[in-house]
Structures are given as structure tokens and as C-alpha cells.
Design a protein around this motif. Structure first.
Motif, PDB file in Angstrom:
ATOM      1  N   ARG A 169      33.655  30.120  28.326  1.00 58.51           N
ATOM      2  CA  ARG A 169      33.339  31.508  28.698  1.00 58.51           C
ATOM      3  C   ARG A 169      31.894  31.659  29.168  1.00 58.51           C
ATOM      4  NH1 ARG A 169      34.181  35.233  23.612  1.00 58.51           N
ATOM      5  NH2 ARG A 169      35.994  33.887  23.329  1.00 58.51           N
ATOM      6  N   TYR A 170      30.961  30.802  28.651  1.00 61.70           N
ATOM      7  CA  TYR A 170      29.561  30.907  29.073  1.00 61.70           C
ATOM      8  C   TYR A 170      29.415  30.474  30.530  1.00 61.70           C
ATOM      9  CZ  TYR A 170      29.154  31.100  24.034  1.00 61.70           C
ATOM     10  OH  TYR A 170      29.318  31.448  22.717  1.00 61.70           O
ATOM     11  N   PHE A 171      30.116  29.399  30.881  1.00 60.11           N
ATOM     12  CA  PHE A 171      30.123  28.953  32.277  1.00 60.11           C
ATOM     13  C   PHE A 171      30.763  30.029  33.146  1.00 60.11           C
ATOM     14  CE2 PHE A 171      31.780  26.949  36.017  1.00 60.11           C
ATOM     15  CZ  PHE A 171      30.915  25.914  36.318  1.00 60.11           C
ATOM     16  N   LEU A 172      31.880  30.568  32.665  1.00 62.17           N
ATOM     17  CA  LEU A 172      32.589  31.608  33.422  1.00 62.17           C
ATOM     18  C   LEU A 172      31.678  32.794  33.690  1.00 62.17           C
ATOM     19  CD1 LEU A 172      35.306  32.825  34.528  1.00 62.17           C
ATOM     20  CD2 LEU A 172      35.578  33.838  32.259  1.00 62.17           C
ATOM     21  N   LYS A 173      30.903  33.190  32.683  1.00 60.90           N
ATOM     22  CA  LYS A 173      30.019  34.347  32.850  1.00 60.90           C
ATOM     23  C   LYS A 173      28.991  34.096  33.940  1.00 60.90           C
ATOM     24  CE  LYS A 173      27.244  37.656  30.251  1.00 60.90           C
ATOM     25  NZ  LYS A 173      26.806  38.094  28.908  1.00 60.90           N
ATOM     26  N   GLU A 174      28.351  32.913  33.910  1.00 60.77           N
ATOM     27  CA  GLU A 174      27.356  32.589  34.938  1.00 60.77           C
ATOM     28  C   GLU A 174      28.006  32.513  36.319  1.00 60.77           C
ATOM     29  OE1 GLU A 174      24.802  29.310  34.248  1.00 60.77           O
ATOM     30  OE2 GLU A 174      24.086  30.041  32.308  1.00 60.77           O
ATOM     31  N   LYS A 175      29.180  31.879  36.367  1.00 61.01           N
ATOM     32  CA  LYS A 175      29.877  31.729  37.643  1.00 61.01           C
ATOM     33  C   LYS A 175      30.283  33.090  38.197  1.00 61.01           C
ATOM     34  CE  LYS A 175      32.191  29.208  40.748  1.00 61.01           C
ATOM     35  NZ  LYS A 175      31.552  28.229  41.629  1.00 61.01           N
ATOM     36  N   LEU A 176      30.839  33.928  37.333  1.00 63.88           N
ATOM     37  CA  LEU A 176      31.301  35.243  37.782  1.00 63.88           C
ATOM     38  C   LEU A 176      30.126  36.121  38.213  1.00 63.88           C
ATOM     39  CD1 LEU A 176      34.176  37.282  36.265  1.00 63.88           C
ATOM     40  CD2 LEU A 176      32.083  38.445  36.905  1.00 63.88           C
ATOM     41  N   ASN A 177      29.021  36.080  37.459  1.00 65.99           N
ATOM     42  CA  ASN A 177      27.850  36.866  37.838  1.00 65.99           C
ATOM     43  C   ASN A 177      27.304  36.435  39.196  1.00 65.99           C
ATOM     44  OD1 ASN A 177      27.884  38.482  35.558  1.00 65.99           O
ATOM     45  ND2 ASN A 177      26.527  37.141  34.386  1.00 65.99           N
ATOM     46  N   GLY A 178      27.308  35.123  39.441  1.00 62.98           N
ATOM     47  CA  GLY A 178      26.881  34.622  40.750  1.00 62.98           C
ATOM     48  C   GLY A 178      27.825  35.059  41.851  1.00 62.98           C
ATOM     49  N   LEU A 179      29.120  35.055  41.535  1.00 63.31           N
ATOM     50  CA  LEU A 179      30.127  35.460  42.516  1.00 63.31           C
ATOM     51  C   LEU A 179      30.017  36.948  42.833  1.00 63.31           C
ATOM     52  CD1 LEU A 179      32.306  33.989  44.079  1.00 63.31           C
ATOM     53  CD2 LEU A 179      33.939  34.572  42.296  1.00 63.31           C
ATOM     54  N   VAL A 180      29.630  37.756  41.838  1.00 60.90           N
ATOM     55  CA  VAL A 180      29.434  39.191  42.069  1.00 60.90           C
ATOM     56  C   VAL A 180      28.355  39.407  43.129  1.00 60.90           C
ATOM     57  CG1 VAL A 180      28.504  41.309  41.040  1.00 60.90           C
ATOM     58  CG2 VAL A 180      30.264  40.014  39.841  1.00 60.90           C
ATOM     59  N   GLU A 181      27.214  38.724  42.962  1.00 61.39           N
ATOM     60  CA  GLU A 181      26.120  38.875  43.929  1.00 61.39           C
ATOM     61  C   GLU A 181      26.537  38.406  45.316  1.00 61.39           C
ATOM     62  OE1 GLU A 181      23.335  40.459  43.164  1.00 61.39           O
ATOM     63  OE2 GLU A 181      24.252  40.746  41.198  1.00 61.39           O
ATOM     64  N   SER A 182      27.217  37.262  45.367  1.00 55.04           N
ATOM     65  CA  SER A 182      27.664  36.718  46.650  1.00 55.04           C
ATOM     66  C   SER A 182      28.680  37.641  47.320  1.00 55.04           C
ATOM     67  CB  SER A 182      28.280  35.333  46.422  1.00 55.04           C
ATOM     68  OG  SER A 182      28.876  34.840  47.596  1.00 55.04           O
ATOM     69  N   ALA A 183      29.651  38.152  46.534  1.00 51.83           N
ATOM     70  CA  ALA A 183      30.696  39.020  47.087  1.00 51.83           C
ATOM     71  C   ALA A 183      30.109  40.343  47.576  1.00 51.83           C
ATOM     72  CB  ALA A 183      31.768  39.268  46.030  1.00 51.83           C
ATOM     73  N   LYS A 184      29.114  40.855  46.876  1.00 51.73           N
ATOM     74  CA  LYS A 184      28.461  42.090  47.318  1.00 51.73           C
ATOM     75  C   LYS A 184      27.781  41.878  48.669  1.00 51.73           C
ATOM     76  CE  LYS A 184      27.428  44.403  42.907  1.00 51.73           C
ATOM     77  NZ  LYS A 184      26.361  44.779  41.950  1.00 51.73           N
ATOM     78  N   ALA A 185      27.083  40.749  48.794  1.00 51.63           N
ATOM     79  CA  ALA A 185      26.355  40.470  50.038  1.00 51.63           C
ATOM     80  C   ALA A 185      27.308  40.258  51.212  1.00 51.63           C
ATOM     81  CB  ALA A 185      25.465  39.240  49.846  1.00 51.63           C
ATOM     82  N   LYS A 186      28.454  39.640  50.941  1.00 45.11           N
ATOM     83  CA  LYS A 186      29.405  39.319  52.019  1.00 45.11           C
ATOM     84  C   LYS A 186      30.535  40.340  52.138  1.00 45.11           C
ATOM     85  CE  LYS A 186      28.655  34.346  51.388  1.00 45.11           C
ATOM     86  NZ  LYS A 186      29.296  33.050  51.009  1.00 45.11           N
ATOM     87  N   HIS A 187      30.506  41.363  51.248  1.00 44.23           N
ATOM     88  CA  HIS A 187      31.564  42.391  51.239  1.00 44.23           C
ATOM     89  C   HIS A 187      32.943  41.752  51.061  1.00 44.23           C
ATOM     90  CE1 HIS A 187      28.526  45.278  52.456  1.00 44.23           C
ATOM     91  NE2 HIS A 187      28.174  44.458  53.442  1.00 44.23           N
ATOM     92  N   GLU A 188      33.033  40.861  50.064  1.00 42.34           N
ATOM     93  CA  GLU A 188      34.286  40.157  49.774  1.00 42.34           C
ATOM     94  C   GLU A 188      34.873  40.631  48.451  1.00 42.34           C
ATOM     95  OE1 GLU A 188      33.287  35.838  51.908  1.00 42.34           O
ATOM     96  OE2 GLU A 188      33.194  36.037  49.722  1.00 42.34           O
ATOM     97  N   GLU A 195      43.683  31.193  25.232  1.00 38.54           N
ATOM     98  CA  GLU A 195      43.382  32.090  26.349  1.00 38.54           C
ATOM     99  C   GLU A 195      42.660  31.333  27.459  1.00 38.54           C
ATOM    100  OE1 GLU A 195      42.762  36.286  23.936  1.00 38.54           O
ATOM    101  OE2 GLU A 195      41.032  34.976  24.286  1.00 38.54           O
ATOM    102  N   PHE A 196      43.103  31.552  28.679  1.00 39.07           N
ATOM    103  CA  PHE A 196      42.498  30.932  29.857  1.00 39.07           C
ATOM    104  C   PHE A 196      42.149  32.024  30.869  1.00 39.07           C
ATOM    105  CE2 PHE A 196      45.113  27.758  27.885  1.00 39.07           C
ATOM    106  CZ  PHE A 196      44.446  26.555  28.055  1.00 39.07           C
ATOM    107  N   THR A 197      41.125  31.750  31.660  1.00 38.10           N
ATOM    108  CA  THR A 197      40.808  32.650  32.775  1.00 38.10           C
ATOM    109  C   THR A 197      40.790  31.845  34.059  1.00 38.10           C
ATOM    110  OG1 THR A 197      38.442  32.320  32.398  1.00 38.10           O
ATOM    111  CG2 THR A 197      39.437  34.281  31.409  1.00 38.10           C
ATOM    112  N   ILE A 198      41.227  32.483  35.136  1.00 39.19           N
ATOM    113  CA  ILE A 198      41.202  31.840  36.457  1.00 39.19           C
ATOM    114  C   ILE A 198      40.441  32.760  37.394  1.00 39.19           C
ATOM    115  CG2 ILE A 198      42.554  30.966  38.397  1.00 39.19           C
ATOM    116  CD1 ILE A 198      44.351  31.262  35.168  1.00 39.19           C
ATOM    117  N   LEU A 199      39.351  32.249  37.940  1.00 40.17           N
ATOM    118  CA  LEU A 199      38.507  33.016  38.859  1.00 40.17           C
ATOM    119  C   LEU A 199      38.859  32.592  40.280  1.00 40.17           C
ATOM    120  CD1 LEU A 199      36.207  35.092  38.822  1.00 40.17           C
ATOM    121  CD2 LEU A 199      34.587  33.184  38.750  1.00 40.17           C
ATOM    122  N   LEU A 200      39.433  33.509  41.041  1.00 39.58           N
ATOM    123  CA  LEU A 200      39.870  33.209  42.407  1.00 39.58           C
ATOM    124  C   LEU A 200      38.851  33.772  43.390  1.00 39.58           C
ATOM    125  CD1 LEU A 200      43.659  34.140  42.046  1.00 39.58           C
ATOM    126  CD2 LEU A 200      42.602  31.882  41.781  1.00 39.58           C
ATOM    127  N   ALA A 201      38.035  32.893  43.966  1.00 35.81           N
ATOM    128  CA  ALA A 201      36.986  33.323  44.891  1.00 35.81           C
ATOM    129  C   ALA A 201      37.587  33.843  46.190  1.00 35.81           C
ATOM    130  CB  ALA A 201      36.030  32.167  45.174  1.00 35.81           C
TER     131      ALA A 201
END
Length: 702
Positions: free
Chosen positions: A289-308, A360-366
Motif C-alpha cells: 500500500r505504501y508503494f501504491l500511495k506513492e505511485k497513485l499520487n504521482g499518477l494524479v499529478e501526471s493525469a492532471k497535467a495531461k488531462h487523463e 485485498e489487492f488493488t489494481i491501478l490502471l494508468a
């Protein structure tokens, strides 16, 4: 003539007298010069006779604690330390023979301390004949001690450097002009080989620019010292990571860099391993979950910039706990590893699977929308619904999946996870083995559940629970032979809440433990009251939750309650479900303890869950309760009739009592009686009723 001669004689005499007087003055002046030189000289000046005895010595000898009188006419030899006697005597004899000598030796001062001196012996000539020896003595003790300290320091430094566990180097004019043995060890090159190498021969190509830049900063005095890491290529072509310290010094009159080198390859490897362990699950190797949090937070910034968009799937394995409880954690772990392998085959390289918790598993789909999220979720359900085989056992665990989409369902880690989790629990509530997208309706539903949980926690303290009792009937006599205690929640605002609306939440939150204890205690107290009032002595049946059965010491609780209430054990019946008996050995152990107490044990909802005749015959149970799902169509459905007949026959063969639940018609009651089932409960006889109404029925039966 005579007068002239006398005058000449007087003149010559006067000249001679003046000359003699001048010579006398010069002699006196020279004597004063010599005396000043002798008396005021900071060095010790001595005159010796030819045998080495003191004739005279200046006051500087007091530096060694002696007076002049103590030394006059005595030999110098007793003052010498024994090892220096022979050499010093030899040098004195050279002076006696006419040779000036200068040498070092050591003497004792008056207190017996050793003093280092520099001695010069000069022969004394009188009329071309040596009549004695001058001695000039300089105290060099401080100098010699300083020299010794410096030598010792240099020896220590050299020993430290040569035997150091870190590499030491001096770099000058693009070459290594000094390296210690440890640095040779690190690189695999000899000292001579290293002195001929260029930086490009030793340093990893990608790191050359870093090293050059650091040296420039040091050379320009922009930094007084540098510390950094770079990689080198050993002689055997292995790559090491080194940590370098360097500073500028003068070396042989020119600027150079001196520093230390530490091999941090293992440390870097360990740090990477520790980081991997901190951010990955040890069992599956998946990110946590710690890796997921960092990955998801990074993806939030990237998705905001690219409007994804991107999607988060929250997956929970249905009934996984039962697998662990039944087959053990080792099998459960193997199952989780196989689940991981299946999930990895279903996603793209740029997607991320994380193990969020136990099952419990989470799948982050970029860069994914709702359509792709649903497609992946359905693929997961399809692939995970295939049974897992382990040691001749078939294990089927299905997934429930919740989906949240960025940014519609949240723009932060916490919100996206929370909403995906809410959607997952909604999927579970719909029968499991499906996926659900988050919606505003779910938000309201979860808010309602949260409020319900808060109220549920307060309900026990506020005495808001009460028991209803459903009569159990003997079909032959139509008389009550017992009752099942069923909990109700009398909410101050919502009124009477049935157990179907809060028991699941109580199980999930752990509140079922204190609530279950309250039910057992209250039912026993009520039975004792009825007995004390002279009403018929019936048996009371109480449902035990899975958590109560597996996570508390149920036998101890029952002993305590029976002792405190005074109810005889034979009037208490404990109902368990088939699913609780999956861990056979543990179940047998608990049931045997209950039998020792003397309570009756029945299996509720029999025929709907996990069952094995082999295990059933080993269980020390008294009764089977036929599930209402078979009773509902028993007068018209041949399959239900066959199942009921089989259960009744099996119970008779195993000498077990029987009761049917959910009887709603006379025909159902008659069918059961005809097949040999003598006890039943259901709306045909009575729905669950309050204490007062049940008392009336008891009074009517007297």
C-alpha cells in the motif's frame, strides 16, 4: 749629546709604555668579551682537562640542576647514560688528538632525568700544544621529543593508512600518485598499475562526467571538500559503487587531491533491498500500500497535467478466511501466490498491482477509463473463478471488486481508495463474485452504514437490544418443547430493526462478540425466570456466530453464564452452522468441551454449506436443523423431498435429533411428520414473539 740620547730613550720608552698600555687594554677588552660570551651564553660552555675533568663551566649548567662547584674537577663520564659512554669518550679523545667533533648523546640531570644534548668538542691550543678541550652543550631534549612525537605520528599515520579498511589516495596531475593497499584490493589493480591508469580506464563511463565536475569544483576552490558516489570497473570487470571523500592539499609543492574511498556496493544493495521490503509484499513480491500511495499520487499529478483518466480497482477475495481456517496458512499463502500470478497475466506493463492487505489487492490502471476498468474487472472475475486444487482439495474463492475513476470519484489517494473500497463492499452485498463502480448512491449508503455502526456501538450500553422467542413444536403432540432466542434492535428513532440489517455489520466490526454474550446471558436469565415462575421447563436455543465460535473461549463463557444464572446445562441448546465446522480438529475440540458442560449442540441450516458424512459422524452433536430452503417447496418439489428424506434417514442412522425450520403450512408439517421429523418451527406455528406473548403461550400450555 747625552741629553739627546736621554730624550730619545724617554721618547722610545713612552712609545713602548703606550703600546703596552694599549695591548693591556685590548687584552682586558678581549677578556671581557670572552667572559660575556662564557657567562651569558644560553648553551653550556665547559673547559675540560685532557683527562675529561671539568676545569670550568658557565652558569647555563643550572639548566640541568647542577651548580658550577658540583662539577669542577670531576669527570664527565658519570653524567652519561651507559649506552652513550663509549661513543662519547671516543669523540672526546678525537678532540684531544686535535679533531673537532660534534655528536648527540644523552646525560642525566641532577634529578636523574634523561636529557638529550648536542655536544661539540674543540681542542684548546696553547703555544701550539693541546692543553685541554672546550665543550659546547646544547639541550635538544624538546626538539628530540618533538622529533620523536612526529616520527611516531608519521608511523601511526602510515600504519593507519596502509592497514586501513578504507581506500586512501592522492590524485595529482590526472594520475593517482599514491594508493594504499586497500584501494588496490578494491580495484583489483596493483599500486604500479593504478599509477599508470587514466580516470577513463577506471571509472564507469556514465559516471565520468560526475567525477570530472566534482574535481573542477574542488580545483576552483568552489568547495573545500567533496563527498559523492560513483561506480568503477574493477580489473576483473565487476562494477563497484564507491563513496569518495576528497580535499585539496599541497603535495611535493604542488596542489593535489587527497581522500578516502569506501566500497558501498553492499550497502547500496542492502538499502535497495530494505526499500524493496518496505514497499513490497514479502509473500507475493507485489508492491504494497505504501508503494501504491506513492505511485497513485504521482499518477494524479501526471493525469492532471495531461488531462487523463485512470482507474483504481479494489479487490477482496470472498471467503478467503475460511480457506486459511480450514487448510492452514501455508495453503492460504500458496493460493495468494497463484492469485498474484493470474492477476499479473491480466494487466499491461504500465499498470500496477499491489497487495493492499491480507486478501485485498488493488489494481491501478494508468490512462484508463470506465470501459477498460470494467473489462479488466470482468476478466479478473472470470479467471479467478476457476477452482484451485491443493492436495486433492478443490478450493474456490471468488473476487468482489470495487472501481473508482480519477477524477470523477476522487483526486487523492485516500478518496479514491475509500470509494473503490465502498464499491467493493457493495459488490459483496449483492452476492459477491461481481464488480461495482462507485456512485453517489454508494456514498450515501456507506454514510448510512457508518451511522448505523456508531448507533450499534451505543445500543449495547443503552440496553436497546431485546430477545424475541420463536416456539419449537412437537409435531405429534402439537406442544411447545423449546424456543429459539432471536435478537432484535429497538432503535430509539427507527424502531424495531431485524437482525438481517445489523448482524453482518456486527460481525464485520467485532461487536458480535459482546452482543453474542448478551444474547446467551439474557436467554439463560429469562429461562430461569420462567422456571422460577412455575412455567413449563423448556429448552432454549441460541445461535452462535462464527467469530464467537473461533475467536473466543466459548466453553469458558458458557460455564460462567450457567453458573451465574443457575440454569441447568440441559436446558441450553447451542446452534452452530456448517461453515463453522470446516476446521475439523479445532471444531471437535470445542464441541467436546461443550458436551462436557452438558449443553445440547445442533447444526443450523443443515444441508446448505460445507458437509462431510465422515466428519459429521465424528462431531459430538445432538441435533440437525433442516434448512428452510428445503422446506419451502417440500410438498411439490421432488428434489427437496429427496433431500429432506435423506437428511432424516441419515439423522436416524446417526441417532441424531431433528428439527425443521421455516414451516409455514399444514401440508409441510404433515409431510415432515410422515417422514419421521418430529420437531419443527416456523410461521405456521408462530412467528418470533416478545417475552410477554411467549409467556401467555406457556401459561396456555400448562
Amino acid at each position: 749629546m747625552l741629553i739627546s740620547i736621554l730624550v730619545i730613550i724617554l721618547f722610545i720608552t713612552a712609545i713602548f709604555v703606550r703600546k703596552v698600555f694599549r695591548q693591556s687594554e685590548e687584552l682586558q677588552l678581549n677578556e671581557q668579551y670572552y667572559k660575556s660570551l662564557f657567562d651569558q651564553n644560553p648553551d653550556i660552555i665547559i673547559t675540560f682537562d685532557l683527562a675529561g675533568n671539568f676545569l670550568n663551566v658557565n652558569k647555563a649548567v643550572s639548566l640541568f640542576g647542577y651548580t658550577v662547584e658540583e662539577l669542577i674537577h670531576k669527570s664527565f663520564i658519570p653524567l652519561l647514560i651507559p649506552p652513550d659512554v663509549e661513543q662519547t669518550v671516543a669523540n672526546f679523545r678525537k678532540a684531544v688528538s686535535g679533531v673537532v667533533t660534534t655528536y648527540e648523546c644523552a646525560i642525566f640531570d641532577k634529578d636523574g632525568n634523561q636529557k638529550e644534548i648536542l655536544a661539540t668538542n674543540i681542542p684548546i691550543y696553547v703555544k701550539n700544544k693541546i692543553v685541554g678541550v672546550y665543550g659546547i652543550i646544547k639541550d635538544i631534549t624538546v626538539h628530540k621529543n618533538a622529533e620523536k612525537s612526529l616520527r611516531e605520528a608519521e608511523e601511526k599515520y602510515r600504519s593507519l593508512v596502509e592497514n586501513s579498511l578504507v581506500g586512501v589516495y592522492i590524485f595529482q596531475k590526472e594520475k593517482l600518485v599514491y594508493v594504499n593497499p586497500r584501494l588496490c584490493q578494491m580495484t583489483g589493480y596493483s599500486e604500479e598499475e593504478l599509477s599508470t591508469l587514466n580516470l577513463s580506464d577506471l571509472i564507469y563511463p556514465d559516471d565520468l562526467q560526475i567525477v570530472a565536475w566534482k574535481l573542477v569544483k574542488l580545483g576552483s576552490k568552489e568547495e573545500s571538500s567533496i563527498t559523492y558516489q560513483y561506480r568503477i570497473i574493477r580489473k576483473d570487470k565487476r562494477v563497484l559503487t564507491l563513496e569518495i571523500y576528497g580535499s585539496i592539499i599541497d603535495y611535493h609543492g604542488q596542489a593535489a587531491v587527497i581522500g578516502t574511498v569506501i566500497d558501498v556496493s553492499e550497502r547500496i544493495k542492502t538499502e535497495k533491498m530494505i526499500k524493496h521490503m518496505a514497499y513490497h509484499d514479502q509473500l507475493t513480491g507485489l508492491p504494497n500500500r505504501y508503494f501504491l500511495k506513492e505511485k497513485l499520487n504521482g499518477l494524479v499529478e501526471s493525469a492532471k497535467a495531461k488531462h487523463e483518466n485512470f482507474a483504481l480497482l479494489f479487490l477482496d477475495l470472498d471467503r478467503f478466511k475460511a480457506v486459511n481456517d480450514t487448510f492452514g496458512h501455508e495453503i492460504g499463502d500458496k493460493f495468494l501466490v497463484e492469485i498474484t500470478e493470474k492477476l499479473n497475466r491480466l494487466i499491461d506493463d504500465h499498470d500496477t498491482i499491489a497487495r493492499y492487505g491480507g486478501d485485498e489487492f488493488t489494481i491501478l490502471l494508468a490512462n484508463s477509463n470506465e470501459k477498460r476498468a470494467c473489462e479488466v474487472a470482468q476478466a479478473i472475475i472470470t479467471n479467478l473463478s476457476v477452482p484451485f486444487y491443493q492436495t486433492h482439495n478443490e478450493i474456490l474463492v471468488t473476487p468482489s471488486i470495487g472501481i473508482s475513476i480519477f477524477p470523477e470519484h476522487g483526486e487523492s489517494f485516500d478518496m479514491l481508495v475509500k470509494n473503490a473500497d465502498r464499491a467493493m463492499y457493495f459488490a459483496k452485498s449483492l452476492g459477491k463474485n461481481n464488480y461495482q463502480l462507485f456512485s453517489d448512491d454508494l456514498k450515501e449508503k456507506n454514510q448510512h452504514e457508518l451511522e448505523l455502526e456508531i448507533c450499534l456501538r451505543k445500543a449495547l450500553k443503552r440496553n436497546e437490544f431485546l430477545l424475541y422467542y420463536q416456539p419449537q413444536i412437537n409435531l405429534e403432540t402439537n406442544q411447545m418443547i423449546g424456543a429459539e432466542a432471536l435478537i432484535r434492535w429497538n432503535h430509539p428513532e427507527r424502531g424495531l430493526i431485524p437482525p438481517s440489517e445489523f448482524i453482518g455489520l456486527a460481525e464485520e466490526t467485532g461487536l458480535i462478540i459482546p452482543i453474542g454474550e448478551w444474547v446467551i446471558r439474557t436467554a439463560c436469565q429469562q429461562m430461569m425466570k420462567w422456571q422460577a415462575d412455575g412455567l413449563p421447563r423448556l429448552r432454549i436455543a441460541v445461535n452462535i456466530s462464527a467469530k464467537q465460535f473461533t475467536q473466543t473461549n466459548l466453553p469458558d463463557l458458557l460455564r460462567k453464564v450457567l453458573h451465574e444464572t443457575g440454569l441447568e446445562p440441559k436446558y441450553l441448546e447451542i446452534e452452530i452452522t456448517e461453515s463453522m465446522t470446516m476446521d475439523v480438529e479445532s471444531t471437535i475440540s470445542t464441541l467436546l468441551e461443550l458436551k462436557e458442560i452438558g449443553v445440547l449442540i445442533s447444526i443450523d441450516d443443515f444441508g446448505t454449506g460445507y458437509s462431510s458424512l465422515n466428519y459429521l459422524k465424528r462431531f459430538p452433536i445432538d441435533k440437525l436443523k433442516i434448512d428452510q430452503s428445503f422446506i419451502r417447496e417440500c410438498t411439490s418439489d421432488l428434489n427437496d423431498q429427496t433431500i429432506i428424506k435423506t437428511i432424516i434417514l441419515m439423522a436416524h442412522l446417526l441417532k441424531l435429533q431433528l428439527i425443521a425450520e421455516g414451516v409455514e403450512t399444514k401440508d409441510q408439517a404433515n409431510f415432515l411428520l410422515q417422514q419421521g421429523c418430529l420437531e419443527a418451527q416456523g410461521y405456521y406455528f408462530s412467528q418470533p414473539i416478545p417475552v410477554e406473548d411467549f409467556e401467555e403461550k406457556l401459561i396456555q400450555q400448562m
